[in-house]
Write an enzyme that holds these catalytic residues in place. Structure first.
Site, PDB file in Angstrom:
ATOM      1  N   GLU A 112       0.874  -1.170   0.000  1.00 14.25           N
ATOM      2  CA  GLU A 112       0.000   0.000   0.000  1.00 14.25           C
ATOM      3  C   GLU A 112       0.907   1.214   0.000  1.00 14.25           C
ATOM      4  OE1 GLU A 112      -1.645  -0.820   3.759  1.00 14.25           O
ATOM      5  OE2 GLU A 112      -3.200  -2.125   2.976  1.00 14.25           O
ATOM      6  N   TYR A 124       7.614   1.968  -7.693  1.00 11.85           N
ATOM      7  CA  TYR A 124       6.935   0.679  -7.718  1.00 11.85           C
ATOM      8  C   TYR A 124       6.445   0.336  -9.128  1.00 11.85           C
ATOM      9  CZ  TYR A 124       7.019   1.331  -2.655  1.00 11.85           C
ATOM     10  OH  TYR A 124       7.417   1.549  -1.358  1.00 11.85           O
TER      11      TYR A 124
END
Length: 158
Positions: A112, A124
């Site tokens: 998250e 990411y």
């Protein structure tokens, strides 16, 4: 996934790393983890927790905390000292963490990230992760809340 550059080293975190880990944590996050939280994670390895530090010649410059259950890893905390950001180390560090998880049997990673954390989201995404969901009002933000972006990655076992 590529190997860690020779001038860096990823190794398991130990209790004596916590002062530097906490210093980095406080400098990076509006709601940093506490000493006790890190200590609890370190003592929970039999429950699937994995804690790492990234070292350069000057010492501990980052840390990562994950859980590993069967073939799924979850990245709970990933942090690089502000003085080391923007040098391309985060991508190598993340790659090293992914390789460590793969060597331990993981072939999936979930995490998250704050909606407003654009650099982390770009990192990411560049590692191949995709947005797979959203948690509305998950993180505290000043007087309000902000969404968490859920991201995931799958790879072949090594």
């Amino acid at each position: 996934m590529t190997a860690t550059p020779p001038d860096t080293l990823l190794r398991p975190m130990v209790l004596t790393d916590l002062p530097k880990v906490l210093e980095t944590e406080v400098s990076c996050y509006p709601d940093p983890w506490s000493h006790q939280t890190f200590a609890d994670c370190l003592s929970a390895q039999t429950k699937g927790y994995r804690c790492y530090v990234l070292l350069l010649e000057e010492g501990v410059i980052g840390h990562a905390v994950l859980t590993l259950i069967l073939d799924e890893a979850e990245l709970l905390n990933f942090c690089l000292a502000p003085t080391q950001q923007g040098k391309g180390l985060a991508a190598d560090y993340l790659d090293s963490v992914l390789m460590a998880m793969a060597k331990q049997g993981a072939n999936k990673l979930f995490l998250e990230v704050r909606q407003s954390n654009t650099p982390a989201r770009q990192l990411y995404t560049s590692a191949g992760m995709q947005e797979i969901g959203r948690r509305k009002d998950y993180y505290p933000l000043g007087g309000g809340r902000e969404d968490a972006i859920l991201m995931g990655l799958e790879w072949q076992s090594i």
